[in-house]
Write an enzyme that holds these catalytic residues in place. Structure first.
Site, PDB file in Angstrom:
ATOM      1  N   THR A 144       1.008  -1.322  -0.234  1.00  0.00           N
ATOM      2  CA  THR A 144      -0.178   0.284  -0.037  1.00  0.00           C
ATOM      3  C   THR A 144       1.125   1.405   0.310  1.00  0.00           C
ATOM      4  OG1 THR A 144      -1.581   1.410   1.214  1.00  0.00           O
ATOM      5  CG2 THR A 144      -0.309  -0.482   2.276  1.00  0.00           C
ATOM      6  N   SER A 179      -1.038   2.563  11.298  1.00  0.00           N
ATOM      7  CA  SER A 179      -2.038   1.679  11.769  1.00  0.00           C
ATOM      8  C   SER A 179      -1.075   0.852  11.557  1.00  0.00           C
ATOM      9  CB  SER A 179      -2.689   1.454  11.017  1.00  0.00           C
ATOM     10  OG  SER A 179      -2.935   0.912   9.668  1.00  0.00           O
ATOM     11  N   TYR A 181      -2.193  -2.221  10.927  1.00  0.00           N
ATOM     12  CA  TYR A 181      -2.426  -3.137   9.748  1.00  0.00           C
ATOM     13  C   TYR A 181      -1.483  -2.576   8.099  1.00  0.00           C
ATOM     14  CZ  TYR A 181      -3.726  -2.483   4.580  1.00  0.00           C
ATOM     15  OH  TYR A 181      -3.504  -2.402   3.449  1.00  0.00           O
ATOM     16  N   HIS A 182      -0.825  -1.385   8.574  1.00  0.00           N
ATOM     17  CA  HIS A 182      -0.243  -0.997   7.449  1.00  0.00           C
ATOM     18  C   HIS A 182       1.400  -0.806   7.068  1.00  0.00           C
ATOM     19  CE1 HIS A 182      -2.886   2.477   6.560  1.00  0.00           C
ATOM     20  NE2 HIS A 182      -2.801   2.156   5.707  1.00  0.00           N
ATOM     21  N   LYS A 185       2.178  -4.197   6.531  1.00  0.00           N
ATOM     22  CA  LYS A 185       2.524  -4.484   4.732  1.00  0.00           C
ATOM     23  C   LYS A 185       4.531  -4.097   4.916  1.00  0.00           C
ATOM     24  CE  LYS A 185      -1.281  -4.871   3.100  1.00  0.00           C
ATOM     25  NZ  LYS A 185      -1.336  -6.233   1.528  1.00  0.00           N
TER      26      LYS A 185
HETATM   27  P1  NAD Z   1     -10.911  -7.618   0.624  1.00  0.00           P
HETATM   28  O1  NAD Z   1     -11.129  -8.200   2.852  1.00  0.00           O
HETATM   29  O2  NAD Z   1     -12.225  -7.616   0.326  1.00  0.00           O
HETATM   30  O3  NAD Z   1     -10.498  -8.809   0.361  1.00  0.00           O
HETATM   31  C1  NAD Z   1      -9.571  -9.704   0.913  1.00  0.00           C
HETATM   32  C2  NAD Z   1      -9.861 -11.186   0.464  1.00  0.00           C
HETATM   33  O4  NAD Z   1      -8.846 -11.851   0.861  1.00  0.00           O
HETATM   34  C3  NAD Z   1     -10.897 -11.660   1.000  1.00  0.00           C
HETATM   35  O5  NAD Z   1     -11.744 -12.085   0.465  1.00  0.00           O
HETATM   36  C4  NAD Z   1     -10.283 -12.683   2.409  1.00  0.00           C
HETATM   37  O6  NAD Z   1     -11.522 -13.163   3.007  1.00  0.00           O
HETATM   38  C5  NAD Z   1      -9.104 -12.989   1.772  1.00  0.00           C
HETATM   39  N1  NAD Z   1      -8.268 -13.085   2.664  1.00  0.00           N
HETATM   40  C6  NAD Z   1      -7.891 -13.075   4.072  1.00  0.00           C
HETATM   41  N2  NAD Z   1      -7.613 -13.022   4.685  1.00  0.00           N
HETATM   42  C7  NAD Z   1      -6.673 -14.305   4.224  1.00  0.00           C
HETATM   43  C8  NAD Z   1      -5.986 -15.728   4.640  1.00  0.00           C
HETATM   44  N3  NAD Z   1      -5.210 -15.858   5.889  1.00  0.00           N
HETATM   45  N4  NAD Z   1      -6.056 -16.877   3.864  1.00  0.00           N
HETATM   46  C9  NAD Z   1      -6.633 -16.490   2.808  1.00  0.00           C
HETATM   47  N5  NAD Z   1      -8.303 -15.644   2.139  1.00  0.00           N
HETATM   48  C10 NAD Z   1      -7.340 -14.936   2.522  1.00  0.00           C
HETATM   49  O7  NAD Z   1      -9.577  -6.404   0.535  1.00  0.00           O
HETATM   50  P2  NAD Z   1      -9.521  -6.121  -1.049  1.00  0.00           P
HETATM   51  O8  NAD Z   1      -9.998  -4.583  -0.524  1.00  0.00           O
HETATM   52  O9  NAD Z   1      -9.472  -6.516  -2.069  1.00  0.00           O
HETATM   53  O10 NAD Z   1      -7.669  -5.202  -1.001  1.00  0.00           O
HETATM   54  C11 NAD Z   1      -6.896  -6.846  -1.468  1.00  0.00           C
HETATM   55  C12 NAD Z   1      -5.090  -6.614  -0.811  1.00  0.00           C
HETATM   56  O11 NAD Z   1      -5.113  -4.861  -1.795  1.00  0.00           O
HETATM   57  C13 NAD Z   1      -5.170  -6.286   0.585  1.00  0.00           C
HETATM   58  O12 NAD Z   1      -3.855  -7.086   0.724  1.00  0.00           O
HETATM   59  C14 NAD Z   1      -5.197  -4.798   1.158  1.00  0.00           C
HETATM   60  O13 NAD Z   1      -4.320  -4.645   1.951  1.00  0.00           O
HETATM   61  C15 NAD Z   1      -4.544  -4.225  -0.442  1.00  0.00           C
HETATM   62  N6  NAD Z   1      -5.015  -3.194  -0.697  1.00  0.00           N
HETATM   63  C16 NAD Z   1      -6.124  -2.512  -0.689  1.00  0.00           C
HETATM   64  C17 NAD Z   1      -6.467  -1.669  -1.519  1.00  0.00           C
HETATM   65  C18 NAD Z   1      -7.811  -0.490  -1.787  1.00  0.00           C
HETATM   66  O14 NAD Z   1      -8.450   0.177  -1.276  1.00  0.00           O
HETATM   67  N7  NAD Z   1      -9.123  -1.626  -0.819  1.00  0.00           N
HETATM   68  C19 NAD Z   1      -5.323  -0.084  -1.012  1.00  0.00           C
HETATM   69  C20 NAD Z   1      -4.290  -0.690  -0.799  1.00  0.00           C
HETATM   70  C21 NAD Z   1      -4.342  -2.002  -1.197  1.00  0.00           C
END
Ligand code: NAD
Length: 382
Positions: A144, A179, A181-182, A185
């Site tokens: 991120t 955070s 969370y961050h 990463k």
């Molecule tokens: P999301 O929560 O909608 O999807 C994540 C998926 O991963 C979910 O379906 C969840 O069930 C699955 N998951 C989580 N932990 C797991 C595990 N241990 N084993 C198997 N499956 C697991 O999130 P998103 O918005 O689709 O984001 C996806 C990725 O992109 C994340 O890593 C997030 O940090 C990164 N990201 C997202 C954004 C955003 O704006 N959405 C921005 C920057 C980075």
């Protein structure tokens, strides 16, 4: 190419799996469906009614004749992950599967610990599985832009040249995450960089900005394929959250002064960026970092844009500045480099009024599903 999309049931993962399948790749989804369980825990939901993962892939197969395989399981279970690697022999592993909400990680000690275990150990398992079973597999890992924080200098793509006491070196760009969370990463980034160095793994860290939007060409093919849209104060990202608030006539809640500036991108660009990374793999031993966003906005600018578009649709909605639940800079310098993906062919979908209108119309269509109580922040950093 044989591609695993871990987290393929989530907001970014589902449209990415469809897009890569449409392009002719052999796509396998790995997901433990925990995102759906967070909704139960938080008494929340997606604005759009999403089908089960089983129904989703069956519909995709029915419409396109293409098969997406599914493994339901947890990256933290190494026996499970080993089995997936041995059976699927991935050439690329797209890793979305983490707990991705900053407020969720800040609820209390248990949620911070869970987020660290889930994300950091899950990612470490993926690194070991690549080393053990598919050393040539290209790891495409979602990081991120929040890893960098908001320094008072330009943000580079992963690395910065530093001159110190007459000597020069190119070093990892300093990280100032905001955070727990961050922080996961940042720990992932360090672990991947180290694994590339010692084992010769190839990896691309996509430092993604905040994603907005809902649909892609593929998810629009049938209502069963619709993507999830999060709006609550824990999982809703800024722009999607403001649009949802506008749809129900709720004030758009800008935290503090509203000068918090971040990089943003359309979900349609997320899927293309992953494709670009897959088509142009990192070299063996290379740890490559791309900043994956297309435009920068302050949260106040976003709320004002939504306000104007809502007005055109006959909706009057106010912008209100609420006390900031986070500990963060509310006015700051922000200038981040994002040329690597553009140089490799990304053609950005920019944030136009039409794009805002389309998302707002979807929210209006499903506005009965929105739980009003969930749009205000309840988790504080302190
Ligand atoms: P999301 O929560 O909608 O999807 C994540 C998926 O991963 C979910 O379906 C969840 O069930 C699955 N998951 C989580 N932990 C797991 C595990 N241990 N084993 C198997 N499956 C697991 O999130 P998103 O918005 O689709 O984001 C996806 C990725 O992109 C994340 O890593 C997030 O940090 C990164 N990201 C997202 C954004 C955003 O704006 N959405 C921005 C920057 C980075």
């Amino acid at each position: 190419m044989r591609i695993i999309v871990a987290g393929g049931d989530g907001f970014c993962g589902w449209p990415t799996a469809l897009y890569l399948s449409e392009k002719g790749h052999e796509v396998t989804i790995v997901d433990n469906l925990v995102r759906r369980k967070y909704d139960e825990e938080l008494n929340s939901n997606s604005v759009t009614p999403i089908a089960s993962l089983e129904e989703r892939v069956a519909k995709w197969n029915e419409i396109t004749g293409k098969e997406i395989k599914v493994y339901e399981g947890d990256l933290n279970h190494y026996d499970f992950l080993s089995l997936v690697f041995k059976q699927e022999r991935p050439e690329a592993f797209v890793h979305f599967a983490e707990q991705r909400s900053a407020p969720y990680s800040m609820i209390d000690r248990e949620h911070a610990v869970y987020t660290h275990q889930n994300n950091v150990i899950g990612n470490l398992n993926v690194l070991y599985a690549i080393k053990e079973f598919e050393p040539d597999c290209h790891l495409i890992k979602l990081g991120t832009m929040g890893e960098y924080g908001q320094p008072n200098i330009d943000i580079e793509e992963g690395y910065i040249e530093v001159e110190h006491k007459g000597r020069k070196d190119v070093l990892p760009y300093p990280k100032q995450p905001g955070s727990f969370y961050h922080l996961t990463k940042v720990h992932d980034t360090d672990n991947i960089m180290f694994a590339c160095k010692i084992w010769g793994i190839r990896a691309t860290d996509l430092n993604q900005g905040v994603v907005y939007g809902l649909n892609t060409e593929e998810t629009l093919k049938d209502p069963v394929l619709v993507n999830r849209l999060d709006y609550d104060a824990i999982f809703g990202t800024a722009l999607n959250r403001f649009i949802t608030q506008a749809a129900i006539g709720h004030d758009m809640t800008v935290y503090g002064a509203g000068g918090q500036t971040r990089g943003y991108l359309n979900i349609k660009d997320t899927v293309r960026c992953v494709e670009i990374a897959a088509e142009n793999p990192a070299d063996k031993g290379e740890f490559r970092v791309f900043n994956q966003f297309t435009e920068s906005f302050s949260v106040l600018e976003l709320a004002q844009k939504v306000q104007e578009v809502a007005k055109d649709l006959g909706i009057d909605v106010e912008v209100s500045n609420v006390e900031n639940p986070r500990v963060e800079k509310e006015e700051h310098y922000y200038n981040a480099v994002n040329t690597a993906l553009i140089d490799l062919g990304l053609e950005p979908h920019l944030l136009t009024d039409d794009v805002l209108k389309e998302i707002l119309e979807h929210c209006l269509q499903h506005k009965d599903r929105i739980i009003v109580d969930n749009v205000l922040p309840k988790v504080t950093w302190k």
